[in-house]
Write a protein that holds these residues in place. Structure first.
Motif, PDB file in Angstrom:
ATOM      1  N   SER A  11       0.824  -1.199   0.000  1.00  0.00           N
ATOM      2  CA  SER A  11       0.000   0.000   0.000  1.00  0.00           C
ATOM      3  C   SER A  11       0.860   1.252   0.000  1.00  0.00           C
ATOM      4  O   SER A  11       0.557   2.234  -0.683  1.00  0.00           O
ATOM      5  CB  SER A  11      -0.920  -0.009   1.227  1.00  0.00           C
ATOM      6  OG  SER A  11      -1.637   1.196   1.305  1.00  0.00           O
ATOM      7  N   LYS A  12       1.950   1.238   0.756  1.00  0.00           N
ATOM      8  CA  LYS A  12       2.818   2.408   0.822  1.00  0.00           C
ATOM      9  C   LYS A  12       3.502   2.647  -0.512  1.00  0.00           C
ATOM     10  O   LYS A  12       3.564   3.787  -0.997  1.00  0.00           O
ATOM     11  CB  LYS A  12       3.862   2.214   1.929  1.00  0.00           C
ATOM     12  CG  LYS A  12       4.598   3.491   2.304  1.00  0.00           C
ATOM     13  CD  LYS A  12       5.330   3.306   3.613  1.00  0.00           C
ATOM     14  CE  LYS A  12       5.948   4.623   4.070  1.00  0.00           C
ATOM     15  NZ  LYS A  12       6.640   4.475   5.361  1.00  0.00           N
ATOM     16  N   SER A  15       1.146   4.120  -2.936  1.00  0.00           N
ATOM     17  CA  SER A  15       0.895   5.552  -2.743  1.00  0.00           C
ATOM     18  C   SER A  15       1.982   6.378  -3.405  1.00  0.00           C
ATOM     19  O   SER A  15       1.716   7.458  -3.941  1.00  0.00           O
ATOM     20  CB  SER A  15       0.805   5.892  -1.258  1.00  0.00           C
ATOM     21  OG  SER A  15       2.076   5.815  -0.629  1.00  0.00           O
ATOM     22  N   TYR A  16       3.224   5.878  -3.375  1.00  0.00           N
ATOM     23  CA  TYR A  16       4.311   6.567  -4.082  1.00  0.00           C
ATOM     24  C   TYR A  16       4.036   6.580  -5.585  1.00  0.00           C
ATOM     25  O   TYR A  16       4.213   7.597  -6.255  1.00  0.00           O
ATOM     26  CB  TYR A  16       5.653   5.863  -3.826  1.00  0.00           C
ATOM     27  CG  TYR A  16       6.105   5.828  -2.387  1.00  0.00           C
ATOM     28  CD1 TYR A  16       5.795   6.860  -1.498  1.00  0.00           C
ATOM     29  CD2 TYR A  16       6.860   4.768  -1.898  1.00  0.00           C
ATOM     30  CE1 TYR A  16       6.226   6.826  -0.192  1.00  0.00           C
ATOM     31  CE2 TYR A  16       7.301   4.728  -0.596  1.00  0.00           C
ATOM     32  CZ  TYR A  16       6.980   5.755   0.269  1.00  0.00           C
ATOM     33  OH  TYR A  16       7.408   5.718   1.563  1.00  0.00           O
ATOM     34  N   TYR A 259       9.816   8.851  -3.454  1.00  0.00           N
ATOM     35  CA  TYR A 259       9.838   7.973  -2.280  1.00  0.00           C
ATOM     36  C   TYR A 259       9.945   8.708  -0.949  1.00  0.00           C
ATOM     37  O   TYR A 259      10.208   8.116   0.087  1.00  0.00           O
ATOM     38  CB  TYR A 259      10.965   6.945  -2.442  1.00  0.00           C
ATOM     39  CG  TYR A 259      10.715   6.051  -3.641  1.00  0.00           C
ATOM     40  CD1 TYR A 259       9.698   5.109  -3.622  1.00  0.00           C
ATOM     41  CD2 TYR A 259      11.453   6.212  -4.804  1.00  0.00           C
ATOM     42  CE1 TYR A 259       9.432   4.325  -4.730  1.00  0.00           C
ATOM     43  CE2 TYR A 259      11.196   5.430  -5.924  1.00  0.00           C
ATOM     44  CZ  TYR A 259      10.179   4.485  -5.879  1.00  0.00           C
ATOM     45  OH  TYR A 259       9.915   3.717  -6.977  1.00  0.00           O
ATOM     46  N   SER A 465       9.141   0.283   2.263  1.00  0.00           N
ATOM     47  CA  SER A 465       7.768  -0.124   2.575  1.00  0.00           C
ATOM     48  C   SER A 465       7.463  -0.025   4.063  1.00  0.00           C
ATOM     49  O   SER A 465       6.306  -0.118   4.467  1.00  0.00           O
ATOM     50  CB  SER A 465       7.513  -1.566   2.111  1.00  0.00           C
ATOM     51  OG  SER A 465       7.722  -1.691   0.726  1.00  0.00           O
TER      52      SER A 465
END
Length: 466
Positions: A11-12, A15-16, A259, A465
């Protein structure tokens, strides 16, 4: 455990990807120009990037007190610094030498949670709180004092502080008799307990195994005190992710933009010490120095709207009213993972000032000005700073631009004022957007297909992550 963590990391990273893809879609630049510029950055080695001022990276030992760490950051006019492991000895592995990066973000989180728990201890009354005892606080004590999240996991550093305040300093002054007053007047005791040389004369490392209280260092014995390690371990903003001197600047720019890293340490192969420390600010200052070159002028002459800026809608800009509490402002930064926010007034959101996460240093370095900091409003805070500064005694004018400003103007403003964000305002000075250093860097590059997988690798993916 691994199965439960995978979706979070995915998920992280997603989002990036979403952030960067939205930028690429909104930029009104020729694809050929973007490809040429990205290829150029990919061919530039990190070793060619200018060294930090003075040529030596400022580092902080893990056993440095938090108060001294704040002084080092403030006096050096930097937001962050690598943290050295004093026990690494002559190890040639950077993983042994460095434990992470300390920055104001982590300090803010630590201060807020510590202050909340200390206030809870005072509000509980001296008899209740003192009954816990600084040397006897454990998980049960944390629950009683309302400690949640990382505090409960961290060995209750803040809960121990709260008990020490209520059972020691505050009780001696009779403050426990009036709990609300004790909470309101927390500032004075908070500083005495948290930031002084010897807050826990009676505690030992055995009583609090998770609290890094150091008694001996290479510089000789020290008093028990809260150290950088206590922040680094539980309030880390981002992973410690160094690059080699022969890495490409494209990779560094991607780390600093897509990032979300604010800084990238540079290490030479076979040498464990940090050779350079590349920040978002340094990159934008470097871009400012490229004025007059065709590729820079071709992009920088575009209006910010042509580049899809700002990347968020007006109602997404996190702000604070001048009559709200300063602790709420820092809490809002912490909760939203942002480094600053505009101070506004009225229903039209007219900008009257701005706050940065580095402003927390005023609370820590000038405690006499803010002994009642739980009642201090944002405007009172800014007026107090202005009154003690070398300026005119007025609140510093916020850094702003108009929707039709050029990217070059924005870069010049950011670089010349050494700020990390500029607010976009309408004709009535109402806030309609914000542009950060991350956004500016993102305008100049895109990520080539498979660059992340080919360059960073699985281990770095795992770190990003987290």
């Amino acid at each position: 455990m691994a199965a439960s963590q995978a979706p979070m990391g995915s998920s992280k990273l997603a989002s990036y990807d979403a952030y960067f893809e939205s930028i690429q879609m909104r930029k009104k630049l020729p694809i050929s120009l973007q490809e040429s510029l990205t290829a150029a950055f990919a061919s530039v080695p990190v070793s060619s990037f200018p060294q930090v001022p003075g040529g030596q990276v400022i580092e902080i030992l893990a056993d440095t007190s938090i108060a001294d760490a704040v002084k080092i950051l403030s006096e050096s006019n930097i937001l962050s610094a690598p943290v050295r492991n004093p026990d690494a000895g002559n190890s040639m592995d950077w993983r042994d030498k460095y434990l992470g990066i300390i920055d104001y973000s982590g300090i803010v989180m630590w201060v807020l949670e510590t202050a909340e728990i200390a206030a809870a201890a005072l509000t509980a009354g001296s008899a209740t709180a003192a009954g816990l005892g600084a040397g006897a606080v454990g998980a049960l004590g944390a629950v009683a004092l309302g400690a949640t999240g990382p505090l409960a996991v961290a060995g209750l550093t803040a809960a121990a502080v709260g008990a020490a305040v209520a059972g020691g300093v505050a009780a001696d002054r009779g403050m426990g008799k009036d709990a609300p007053t004790a909470a309101d007047k927390l500032g004075e005791d908070f500083y005495e307990v948290i930031l002084q040389e010897e807050p826990f004369k009676s505690t030992t490392h055995d009583h609090h195994p998770a609290i890094p209280l150091n008694t001996t260092t290479t510089h000789g014995p020290t008093h028990h005190q809260f150290q950088v390690m206590s922040i680094l371990k539980y309030y880390r903003w981002a992973p410690f992710l160094p690059v080699a001197t022969d890495s490409s600047m494209l990779s560094v720019l991607l780390l600093l933009s897509k990032y979300r890293l604010r800084n990238v340490p540079v290490i030479e192969q076979g040498q464990p010490l940090i050779k350079n420390f590349i920040t978002q600010s340094a990159v934008v200052r470097g871009l400012e120095g490229c004025k007059g070159r065709d590729w820079f002028d071709c992009i920088s002459t575009h209006s910010i709207s042509d580049l899809g800026l700002p990347f968020m809608s007006t109602d997404e800009v996190i702000s604070i009213q001048g009559n709200e509490l300063i602790l709420e402002a820092f809490k809002r930064m912490k909760d939203n993972h942002i480094g600053g926010l505009p101070v506004i007034e009225g229903p039209n959101r007219k900008i009257v000032g701005s706050l940065s996460i580095r402003d927390i240093r005023y609370l820590l370095l000038q405690p006499k000005l803010f002994s009642n900091f739980r009642q201090l409003t944002v405007m009172d805070f800014m007026n107090s700073i202005a009154a003690t500064s070398h300026n005119t005694g007025k609140v510093i004018t916020p850094i702003t631009c108009k929707p039709n400003s050029s990217l070059g103007t924005v870069i010049h403003t950011l670089a010349s004022n050494s700020v990390h964000r500029i607010y976009i305002v309408g004709d009535g000075d109402e806030v309609v957007g914000v542009i950060t250093l991350r956004d500016v860097i993102s305008c100049f590059i895109y990520e080539p297909p498979n660059h992340f997988d080919n360059y960073f690798g699985f281990a770095v993916q795992e770190m990003l992550s987290q």
